[in-house]
Write a protein that holds these residues in place. Structure first.
Motif, PDB file in Angstrom:
ATOM      1  N   LYS A 234       2.406  -8.908  -5.760  1.00 32.93           N
ATOM      2  CA  LYS A 234       3.160  -9.281  -5.677  1.00 32.93           C
ATOM      3  C   LYS A 234       2.681 -10.613  -6.571  1.00 32.93           C
ATOM      4  CE  LYS A 234       5.581  -5.797  -4.237  1.00 32.93           C
ATOM      5  NZ  LYS A 234       6.348  -5.443  -2.626  1.00 32.93           N
TER       6      LYS A 234
ATOM      7  N   TYR B 268      14.260   1.481  -7.030  1.00 35.28           N
ATOM      8  CA  TYR B 268      15.577   1.039  -5.866  1.00 35.28           C
ATOM      9  C   TYR B 268      15.475  -0.027  -5.898  1.00 35.28           C
ATOM     10  CZ  TYR B 268      12.042   0.389  -1.740  1.00 35.28           C
ATOM     11  OH  TYR B 268      10.885   0.806  -1.134  1.00 35.28           O
ATOM     12  N   ARG B 269      14.579  -1.021  -7.019  1.00 36.20           N
ATOM     13  CA  ARG B 269      14.477  -2.750  -8.093  1.00 36.20           C
ATOM     14  C   ARG B 269      12.975  -1.953  -9.044  1.00 36.20           C
ATOM     15  NH1 ARG B 269      11.694  -3.233  -3.497  1.00 36.20           N
ATOM     16  NH2 ARG B 269       9.018  -3.372  -3.690  1.00 36.20           N
TER      17      ARG B 269
ATOM     18  N   ALA C 269       6.384   7.978  -5.370  1.00 38.68           N
ATOM     19  CA  ALA C 269       7.819   8.034  -5.951  1.00 38.68           C
ATOM     20  C   ALA C 269       8.048   8.173  -7.071  1.00 38.68           C
ATOM     21  CB  ALA C 269       8.567   6.975  -5.480  1.00 38.68           C
ATOM     22  N   THR C 270       9.112   7.030  -8.158  1.00 39.33           N
ATOM     23  CA  THR C 270       9.097   7.113  -9.141  1.00 39.33           C
ATOM     24  C   THR C 270       7.572   7.426 -10.204  1.00 39.33           C
ATOM     25  OG1 THR C 270       9.361   4.663  -9.719  1.00 39.33           O
ATOM     26  CG2 THR C 270      11.426   6.099  -9.143  1.00 39.33           C
ATOM     27  N   GLY C 271       6.752   6.621  -9.526  1.00 40.76           N
ATOM     28  CA  GLY C 271       5.093   6.008  -9.801  1.00 40.76           C
ATOM     29  C   GLY C 271       5.001   4.522 -11.019  1.00 40.76           C
ATOM     30  N   GLY C 272       6.206   4.307 -10.822  1.00 42.39           N
ATOM     31  CA  GLY C 272       6.746   3.014 -11.214  1.00 42.39           C
ATOM     32  C   GLY C 272       5.272   1.845 -10.863  1.00 42.39           C
ATOM     33  N   THR C 273       5.468   2.045  -9.578  1.00 39.20           N
ATOM     34  CA  THR C 273       3.813   1.316  -9.261  1.00 39.20           C
ATOM     35  C   THR C 273       2.084   1.202  -9.617  1.00 39.20           C
ATOM     36  OG1 THR C 273       5.259   1.162  -7.449  1.00 39.20           O
ATOM     37  CG2 THR C 273       3.378   0.240  -6.898  1.00 39.20           C
TER      38      THR C 273
ATOM     39  N   ASP D 298      -2.618   4.820  -2.765  1.00 41.26           N
ATOM     40  CA  ASP D 298      -0.988   3.842  -2.421  1.00 41.26           C
ATOM     41  C   ASP D 298      -1.330   4.747  -0.467  1.00 41.26           C
ATOM     42  OD1 ASP D 298       0.610   2.122  -1.654  1.00 41.26           O
ATOM     43  OD2 ASP D 298       1.473   2.469  -3.699  1.00 41.26           O
ATOM     44  N   ASP D 299       0.813   4.098  -0.644  1.00 43.39           N
ATOM     45  CA  ASP D 299       1.429   5.646   0.660  1.00 43.39           C
ATOM     46  C   ASP D 299       1.410   6.081   0.763  1.00 43.39           C
ATOM     47  OD1 ASP D 299       2.943   3.296  -0.079  1.00 43.39           O
ATOM     48  OD2 ASP D 299       3.819   3.969   1.498  1.00 43.39           O
ATOM     49  N   LEU D 300       2.781   5.615  -1.061  1.00 41.65           N
ATOM     50  CA  LEU D 300       3.759   7.309  -1.690  1.00 41.65           C
ATOM     51  C   LEU D 300       3.724   6.606  -3.226  1.00 41.65           C
ATOM     52  CD1 LEU D 300       6.473   7.193   0.364  1.00 41.65           C
ATOM     53  CD2 LEU D 300       6.768   6.776  -1.655  1.00 41.65           C
TER      54      LEU D 300
ATOM     55  N   LEU E 104      10.468   0.533 -10.747  1.00 41.15           N
ATOM     56  CA  LEU E 104      10.578   1.332  -8.390  1.00 41.15           C
ATOM     57  C   LEU E 104      11.758   2.393  -8.811  1.00 41.15           C
ATOM     58  CD1 LEU E 104      11.978  -0.433  -6.474  1.00 41.15           C
ATOM     59  CD2 LEU E 104       8.844  -0.340  -6.669  1.00 41.15           C
TER      60      LEU E 104
ATOM     61  N   GLU F 179       0.121  -3.927  -2.851  1.00 39.99           N
ATOM     62  CA  GLU F 179       0.931  -4.563  -1.951  1.00 39.99           C
ATOM     63  C   GLU F 179       1.796  -3.889  -1.944  1.00 39.99           C
ATOM     64  OE1 GLU F 179       1.424  -8.550  -2.498  1.00 39.99           O
ATOM     65  OE2 GLU F 179       2.618  -8.897  -1.222  1.00 39.99           O
ATOM     66  N   ALA F 180       2.431  -3.932  -0.314  1.00 44.45           N
ATOM     67  CA  ALA F 180       1.444  -4.315   0.608  1.00 44.45           C
ATOM     68  C   ALA F 180       1.143  -2.187   2.226  1.00 44.45           C
ATOM     69  CB  ALA F 180       2.646  -4.653   2.154  1.00 44.45           C
ATOM     70  N   ARG F 181       1.441  -1.827   1.564  1.00 43.71           N
ATOM     71  CA  ARG F 181       1.224  -0.481   2.030  1.00 43.71           C
ATOM     72  C   ARG F 181      -0.353   0.393   1.754  1.00 43.71           C
ATOM     73  NH1 ARG F 181       6.410   2.542   1.749  1.00 43.71           N
ATOM     74  NH2 ARG F 181       7.869   0.830   0.661  1.00 43.71           N
TER      75      ARG F 181
HETATM   76  O1  LIG Z   1       5.962   5.583  -7.325  1.00 43.66           O
HETATM   77  P1  LIG Z   1       7.221   4.129  -6.807  1.00 43.66           P
HETATM   78  O2  LIG Z   1       8.641   4.511  -7.589  1.00 43.66           O
HETATM   79  O3  LIG Z   1       6.767   2.734  -7.924  1.00 43.66           O
HETATM   80  O4  LIG Z   1       7.574   4.179  -5.522  1.00 43.66           O
HETATM   81  C1  LIG Z   1       6.045   3.931  -4.082  1.00 43.66           C
HETATM   82  C2  LIG Z   1       5.858   2.501  -4.000  1.00 43.66           C
HETATM   83  O5  LIG Z   1       6.723   1.684  -3.380  1.00 43.66           O
HETATM   84  C3  LIG Z   1       6.482   1.259  -2.482  1.00 43.66           C
HETATM   85  O6  LIG Z   1       6.348  -0.207  -2.629  1.00 43.66           O
HETATM   86  P2  LIG Z   1       6.999  -1.131  -2.118  1.00 43.66           P
HETATM   87  O7  LIG Z   1       6.977  -1.547  -3.376  1.00 43.66           O
HETATM   88  O8  LIG Z   1       8.491  -0.951  -1.770  1.00 43.66           O
HETATM   89  O9  LIG Z   1       6.764  -2.652  -1.340  1.00 43.66           O
HETATM   90  P3  LIG Z   1       5.937  -2.621  -0.090  1.00 43.66           P
HETATM   91  O10 LIG Z   1       4.564  -1.328  -0.164  1.00 43.66           O
HETATM   92  O11 LIG Z   1       5.425  -4.125  -0.220  1.00 43.66           O
HETATM   93  O12 LIG Z   1       6.841  -2.210   1.092  1.00 43.66           O
HETATM   94  C4  LIG Z   1       5.337   1.906  -2.109  1.00 43.66           C
HETATM   95  O13 LIG Z   1       4.539   1.916  -1.363  1.00 43.66           O
HETATM   96  C5  LIG Z   1       4.881   2.285  -3.026  1.00 43.66           C
HETATM   97  O14 LIG Z   1       4.019   1.222  -3.648  1.00 43.66           O
END
Ligand SMILES: O=P(O)(O)OC[C@H]1O[C@H](OP(=O)(O)OP(=O)(O)O)[C@H](O)[C@@H]1O
Ligand SMILES: Nc1ncnc2[nH]cnc12
Length: 170
Positions: free
Chosen positions: A79, A96-97, A122-126, A118-120, A94, A56-58
């Motif tokens: 979530k 920023y949180r 970043a740190t790879g946490g998600t 997923d869309d992106l 991740l 979720e969500a992107r």
């Molecule tokens: O690699 P990471 O550092 O984990 O960051 C990437 C994640 O962060 C964003 O989601 P976010 O948790 O902001 O949720 P959203 O899709 O609901 O906006 C994005 O869509 C990825 O899922």
């Protein structure tokens, strides 16, 4: 197509220092969205995928059309407090949180071949948290597909021995 030109960059969102990559500008462009998903389909098509998992969500906006194109199921990672049946959960960090993610306990058939979308990255946490959830359910992660990878955050380091595809890199 130069997909990078379709991404809007916003500095200091949602917190100071973050260079936010806004995919809504790509999503609203039908041709760009279609072609971007087609690129992910090409990556996934020889992986004998049984299902797509998207956080979720992107991750829904990328994972669901990918699953549809491949003719496989889509499994949401959400979530906490959103999924109605019995779930398993992980806590993760991740950019920023800190957050938690959950999946239905019966979502994945043991041994099935799962691709995470997923869309992106970043740190790879998600994605790491999503891999952990899939492993808890005895699924096999056969690949990960992202529109965007932020190379400077080294998310790949969280995905040792897991195949990664990203369409756009920064
Ligand atoms: O690699 P990471 O550092 O984990 O960051 C990437 C994640 O962060 C964003 O989601 P976010 O948790 O902001 O949720 P959203 O899709 O609901 O906006 C994005 O869509 C990825 O899922
Ligand atoms: N820099 C970023 N831009 C957009 N989404 C994100 N998720 C985590 N980091 C992000």
């Amino acid at each position: 197509m130069d997909f990078k030109t379709k991404i809007r960059e916003i500095l200091d969102f949602p917190t100071p220092g973050v260079q936010f990559k806004d995919i809504t500008t790509l999503l609203k462009d039908g041709e760009a969205y279609h072609q971007a998903i087609d690129e992910l389909v090409k990556y996934a098509s020889d992986k004998k995928v049984d299902a797509i998992v998207g956080p979720e969500a992107r991750g829904f906006v990328i994972g669901a059309p990918l699953a549809y194109a491949l003719g496989v199921g889509f499994i949401p990672v959400r979530k906490p407090g959103k999924l109605p049946a019995e779930t398993v959960e992980v806590v993760y960090d991740l950019e920023y949180r800190q957050d938690r993610l959950s999946i239905h306990r019966d979502a994945i058939r043991p041994g099935s071949r799962i691709l995470i979308a997923d869309d992106l990255l970043a740190t790879g946490g998600t994605v790491k948290a999503t891999v952990d959830l899939i492993k808890q359910l005895n699924g096999q992660v056969v690949g990960t597909a992202f529109l965007i990878e932020l190379l400077y955050l080294n998310g790949r380091d969280q995905l040792e021995n897991i195949d990664i595809f990203s369409l756009i890199q920064y």
